[in-house]
Design an enzyme around this catalytic site. Structure first.
Site, PDB file in Angstrom:
ATOM      1  N   LYS A  31     -16.738  -5.182  -9.704  1.00 41.76           N
ATOM      2  CA  LYS A  31     -16.979  -5.447  -8.283  1.00 41.76           C
ATOM      3  C   LYS A  31     -15.678  -5.925  -7.648  1.00 41.76           C
ATOM      4  O   LYS A  31     -15.228  -7.033  -7.909  1.00 41.76           O
ATOM      5  CB  LYS A  31     -18.086  -6.483  -8.090  1.00 41.76           C
ATOM      6  CG  LYS A  31     -18.456  -6.662  -6.622  1.00 41.76           C
ATOM      7  CD  LYS A  31     -19.559  -7.688  -6.440  1.00 41.76           C
ATOM      8  CE  LYS A  31     -19.943  -7.786  -4.972  1.00 41.76           C
ATOM      9  NZ  LYS A  31     -18.789  -8.109  -4.106  1.00 41.76           N
ATOM     10  N   TRP A  32     -15.100  -5.094  -6.816  1.00 39.19           N
ATOM     11  CA  TRP A  32     -13.818  -5.402  -6.184  1.00 39.19           C
ATOM     12  C   TRP A  32     -14.011  -6.366  -5.021  1.00 39.19           C
ATOM     13  O   TRP A  32     -14.984  -6.276  -4.270  1.00 39.19           O
ATOM     14  CB  TRP A  32     -13.157  -4.115  -5.697  1.00 39.19           C
ATOM     15  CG  TRP A  32     -12.811  -3.200  -6.825  1.00 39.19           C
ATOM     16  CD1 TRP A  32     -13.630  -2.295  -7.427  1.00 39.19           C
ATOM     17  CD2 TRP A  32     -11.567  -3.126  -7.516  1.00 39.19           C
ATOM     18  NE1 TRP A  32     -12.978  -1.657  -8.449  1.00 39.19           N
ATOM     19  CE2 TRP A  32     -11.695  -2.151  -8.523  1.00 39.19           C
ATOM     20  CE3 TRP A  32     -10.343  -3.782  -7.366  1.00 39.19           C
ATOM     21  CZ2 TRP A  32     -10.662  -1.820  -9.389  1.00 39.19           C
ATOM     22  CZ3 TRP A  32      -9.309  -3.454  -8.224  1.00 39.19           C
ATOM     23  CH2 TRP A  32      -9.464  -2.492  -9.216  1.00 39.19           C
TER      24      TRP A  32
END
Length: 365
Positions: A31-32
């Site tokens: 998850k950026w």
């Protein structure tokens, strides 16, 4: 712009779950932590659209140049704009880009250039792919970006749960804040929470140094509690807020906090902060306006720094909570002086190069 999908289009969203799902029907991705962005290209026209449907073109001129060179003439992609440093993703640097002065944006674009990490393909060469299963969209995305070079990247993916669990533990030090789970057969559903996200959560004891009234119930309901932690010099730093209360609890808090409002400003550690919104150490005061405030009323009421509350938080951004903290319980057994940064769990920062040798190379070299 004349594509099967034209802006504005709200992106597909995710709902939070407690654990990485089991089974063989999932794809997992890191998850950026950046700016969500949909990229629309129709020949010479390119739109970088934010999560809420606004154009980000003027804030990332360096990305417009590479998108024109590397993307096909007609396509729509979903991704995340990030800025990387040797210590990991730098969300503070990303926020600085939203500046009204074009000259300032141009300078920052040269000093801290952004990258974009793609994780979905919605349209290719005039074909709407939103109803295709994610597994197929992912294959097409990989083929589309097979020759892409920095600062354009494709997010890593795995269908092995143990690998995703390892990512969840290791990648946090580089600024990634969890793991995404996407159904292999899932279609792209705009503005619906059909993906899953697993994020980090920890506990922390904080001093309650003030509060804001609820926007629609001033004087009768509490909107948020202002939280503080003591640094090594003994100064109380504003680290964020907790505000997720039901209305009944908001009204109860008015009575609960009332005794601590008396003479609160007399010896308050934040009393000397300047009206322009920053203290002598550069720490933003809790009621200070900024360009992120967008005209919101951020006035606050001081409290004597005698209350301690346990909150849950995801991770730190510098010396502040990255997102809003969640109320857990009052800590009448703990002294405010014990609420220090030393209690926080520190995840060793890992350079992105150590995690993805091929990713963001130009940013961390």
């Amino acid at each position: 712009m004349n594509l099967p999908i034209n802006p504005p289009l709200l992106p597909m969203l995710a709902k939070r779950v407690a654990a990485i799902p089991a089974g063989d029907s999932w794809n997992f991705e890191p998850k950026w932590d950046g700016f969500r962005a949909l990229i629309f290209r129709d020949d010479e026209e390119i739109v970088i659209q934010s999560r809420d449907g606004k154009s980000l073109n003027r804030y990332f001129p360096e990305l417009l140049e590479v998108l024109e060179i590397q993307l096909p003439k007609r396509c729509v992609l979903d991704g995340e704009i990030v800025i990387a440093s040797e210590g990991g993703l730098d969300f503070d640097a990303l926020q600085l880009r939203i500046h009204p002065a074009a000259s300032r944006v141009k300078l920052l674009a040269s000093q801290t250039p952004a990258s974009i990490v793609f994780f979905d393909l919605l349209c290719e060469d005039g074909v709407d792919l939103r109803t295709a299963p994610f597994e197929q969209r992912r294959q097409k995305l990989e083929a589309l970006l097979a020759s892409a070079v920095s600062p354009i990247h494709i997010t890593p993916v795995t269908n092995v749960r143990s690998v995703a669990e390892d990512w969840f533990k290791r990648f946090e030090g580089a600024g990634l804040d969890g793991v995404m789970a996407k159904s292999l057969s899932g279609t792209y559903e705009s503005d619906k929470r059909t993906m899953l996200k697993v994020k980090h959560e920890r506990d922390c004891d904080c001093v309650v140094a003030g509060f804001r009234w609820h926007k629609d119930n001033e004087g009768t309901a509490i909107g948020s509690l202002l939280l503080g932690l003591y640094n090594n010099a003994g100064d109380l730093q504003h680290v964020g807020v907790c505000a997720s209360f039901k209305m009944e609890k908001r009204r109860e808090l008015v009575e609960c906090l009332a005794p601590y409002r008396k003479d609160a400003l007399a010896n308050h550690p934040w009393r000397s902060w300047a009206d322009q919104g920053a203290g002598e150490d550069g720490q933003r005061m809790p009621g200070g306006q900024s360009r992120w405030s967008q005209g919101k009323d951020l006035s606050w009421e001081p409290l004597r720094t005698e209350l301690v509350v346990e909150v849950a938080y995801e991770h730190m951004q510098g010396n502040r909570f990255r997102h809003m903290a969640q109320f857990r319980r009052w800590r009448i057994d703990k002294q405010p002086k014990d609420c220090t940064y030393a209690q926080l769990e520190v995840v060793p920062p890992q350079e992105l190069m150590a995690i993805f040798p091929e990713a963001l190379e130009s940013q961390v070299s």
